[in-house]
Design a protein around this motif. Structure first.
Motif, PDB file in Angstrom:
ATOM      1  N   SER A  32      -6.998  -0.480   1.376  1.00 42.75           N
ATOM      2  CA  SER A  32      -6.425  -0.154   2.689  1.00 42.75           C
ATOM      3  C   SER A  32      -7.461   0.304   3.704  1.00 42.75           C
ATOM      4  O   SER A  32      -7.136   0.478   4.880  1.00 42.75           O
ATOM      5  CB  SER A  32      -5.372   0.949   2.535  1.00 42.75           C
ATOM      6  OG  SER A  32      -4.292   0.495   1.746  1.00 42.75           O
ATOM      7  N   ARG A  39      -7.365   0.919  12.779  1.00 45.09           N
ATOM      8  CA  ARG A  39      -6.407   1.702  13.566  1.00 45.09           C
ATOM      9  C   ARG A  39      -7.015   3.027  14.031  1.00 45.09           C
ATOM     10  O   ARG A  39      -6.804   3.453  15.162  1.00 45.09           O
ATOM     11  CB  ARG A  39      -5.131   1.951  12.761  1.00 45.09           C
ATOM     12  CG  ARG A  39      -4.054   2.632  13.550  1.00 45.09           C
ATOM     13  CD  ARG A  39      -3.646   1.799  14.770  1.00 45.09           C
ATOM     14  NE  ARG A  39      -2.706   2.549  15.580  1.00 45.09           N
ATOM     15  CZ  ARG A  39      -2.088   2.092  16.632  1.00 45.09           C
ATOM     16  NH1 ARG A  39      -2.305   0.858  17.047  1.00 45.09           N
ATOM     17  NH2 ARG A  39      -1.261   2.838  17.300  1.00 45.09           N
ATOM     18  N   ASP A  99       4.489   4.353  14.423  1.00 47.76           N
ATOM     19  CA  ASP A  99       4.830   5.543  13.643  1.00 47.76           C
ATOM     20  C   ASP A  99       3.660   5.822  12.700  1.00 47.76           C
ATOM     21  O   ASP A  99       3.478   5.116  11.706  1.00 47.76           O
ATOM     22  CB  ASP A  99       6.109   5.302  12.848  1.00 47.76           C
ATOM     23  CG  ASP A  99       6.528   6.487  11.996  1.00 47.76           C
ATOM     24  OD1 ASP A  99       5.710   7.407  11.777  1.00 47.76           O
ATOM     25  OD2 ASP A  99       7.682   6.497  11.540  1.00 47.76           O
ATOM     26  N   ALA A 102       4.575   6.256   8.959  1.00 44.88           N
ATOM     27  CA  ALA A 102       4.970   4.992   8.328  1.00 44.88           C
ATOM     28  C   ALA A 102       3.750   4.111   8.067  1.00 44.88           C
ATOM     29  O   ALA A 102       3.648   3.480   7.007  1.00 44.88           O
ATOM     30  CB  ALA A 102       5.980   4.254   9.201  1.00 44.88           C
ATOM     31  N   PHE A 103       2.819   4.090   9.008  1.00 45.94           N
ATOM     32  CA  PHE A 103       1.646   3.226   8.847  1.00 45.94           C
ATOM     33  C   PHE A 103       0.675   3.773   7.809  1.00 45.94           C
ATOM     34  O   PHE A 103       0.349   3.104   6.832  1.00 45.94           O
ATOM     35  CB  PHE A 103       0.925   3.035  10.183  1.00 45.94           C
ATOM     36  CG  PHE A 103      -0.296   2.169  10.087  1.00 45.94           C
ATOM     37  CD1 PHE A 103      -0.185   0.800   9.914  1.00 45.94           C
ATOM     38  CD2 PHE A 103      -1.564   2.729  10.134  1.00 45.94           C
ATOM     39  CE1 PHE A 103      -1.311  -0.007   9.801  1.00 45.94           C
ATOM     40  CE2 PHE A 103      -2.698   1.945  10.032  1.00 45.94           C
ATOM     41  CZ  PHE A 103      -2.574   0.571   9.860  1.00 45.94           C
ATOM     42  N   LYS A 106       3.063   5.320   4.300  1.00 48.88           N
ATOM     43  CA  LYS A 106       3.946   4.356   3.619  1.00 48.88           C
ATOM     44  C   LYS A 106       3.315   2.980   3.474  1.00 48.88           C
ATOM     45  O   LYS A 106       3.352   2.385   2.403  1.00 48.88           O
ATOM     46  CB  LYS A 106       5.281   4.279   4.346  1.00 48.88           C
ATOM     47  CG  LYS A 106       6.044   5.598   4.282  1.00 48.88           C
ATOM     48  CD  LYS A 106       7.329   5.549   5.055  1.00 48.88           C
ATOM     49  CE  LYS A 106       8.017   6.924   5.009  1.00 48.88           C
ATOM     50  NZ  LYS A 106       9.146   7.008   5.913  1.00 48.88           N
ATOM     51  N   GLN A 107       2.732   2.458   4.580  1.00 48.98           N
ATOM     52  CA  GLN A 107       2.174   1.104   4.516  1.00 48.98           C
ATOM     53  C   GLN A 107       0.826   1.065   3.797  1.00 48.98           C
ATOM     54  O   GLN A 107       0.596   0.199   2.951  1.00 48.98           O
ATOM     55  CB  GLN A 107       2.033   0.527   5.923  1.00 48.98           C
ATOM     56  CG  GLN A 107       1.568  -0.914   5.945  1.00 48.98           C
ATOM     57  CD  GLN A 107       1.514  -1.476   7.359  1.00 48.98           C
ATOM     58  OE1 GLN A 107       2.212  -1.016   8.255  1.00 48.98           O
ATOM     59  NE2 GLN A 107       0.679  -2.480   7.557  1.00 48.98           N
ATOM     60  N   LEU A 108      -0.069   1.987   4.152  1.00 46.23           N
ATOM     61  CA  LEU A 108      -1.414   1.955   3.568  1.00 46.23           C
ATOM     62  C   LEU A 108      -1.540   2.760   2.281  1.00 46.23           C
ATOM     63  O   LEU A 108      -2.524   2.625   1.559  1.00 46.23           O
ATOM     64  CB  LEU A 108      -2.446   2.457   4.583  1.00 46.23           C
ATOM     65  CG  LEU A 108      -2.579   1.647   5.868  1.00 46.23           C
ATOM     66  CD1 LEU A 108      -3.701   2.217   6.728  1.00 46.23           C
ATOM     67  CD2 LEU A 108      -2.801   0.169   5.587  1.00 46.23           C
ATOM     68  N   GLY A 109      -0.574   3.620   2.000  1.00 45.79           N
ATOM     69  CA  GLY A 109      -0.617   4.422   0.783  1.00 45.79           C
ATOM     70  C   GLY A 109      -1.589   5.592   0.841  1.00 45.79           C
ATOM     71  O   GLY A 109      -2.015   6.112  -0.198  1.00 45.79           O
TER      72      GLY A 109
END
Length: 120
Positions: A32, A39, A99, A102-103, A106-109
Motif C-alpha cells: 500500500s 495521497r 474520507d 476509509a482510504f 480500510k482501503q490501504l490497511g
C-alpha cells in the motif's frame, strides 16, 4: 557568541515555545505504500501553503525495530494555526468526497496514531 547569534537563538527558542507539532504515525503494508505516499504528497502540498505551517515532513523508516514505518511531523506556529488548518482540510475533504479513515485504514490497511506535541 555575537549579538546577532544571541538574537537568533532567542527568536528560535521563542518560536519553539509556541510551536505545536502534529505527529502522525502509521503502520502501512508494503503493497500500500505507493498509494499511501501519492495521497500524502497531495495533502502535504495543501498543508504547506496554510498560514502557520512551518514544516511538514513525511518520513519512512529506514532502520531499527520500531512499530511504525511512516511518520509525519508538522510544525505549526500556534494552536490557532493548527485548528484553522484542520477545519480547512476537513472542508476540503468533504468537498472532494474523500474520507481519510476509509482510504488509509480500510482501503490501504494502515494503522494510525495521531497526537499533538509541544517542546519541553
Amino acid at each position: 557568541m555575537t549579538l546577532a547569534t544571541d538574537a537568533a537563538a532567542t527568536t528560535f527558542a521563542d518560536n519553539l515555545a509556541h510551536a505545536v507539532f502534529r505527529v502522525d504515525k502509521f503502520i502501512v503494508p508494503s503493497a500500500s505504500l505507493p498509494a499511501f505516499f501519492a495521497r500524502m504528497q497531495e495533502i502535504q502540498q495543501a498543508v504547506r501553503q496554510m498560514p502557520g505551517c512551518r514544516r511538514d515532513l513525511l518520513l519512512q523508516q529506514s532502520g531499527g525495530a520500531g512499530e511504525f514505518n511512516v511518520v509525519r511531523i508538522i510544525e505549526w506556529a500556534s494552536t490557532e494555526a493548527i485548528e484553522a488548518a484542520l477545519a480547512t482540510m476537513q472542508r476540503r475533504f468533504k468537498e472532494e468526497g474523500f474520507d481519510p479513515t476509509a482510504f488509509f485504514v480500510k482501503q490501504l490497511g494502515a494503522k494510525t496514531d495521531f497526537g499533538l506535541y509541544r517542546v519541553v
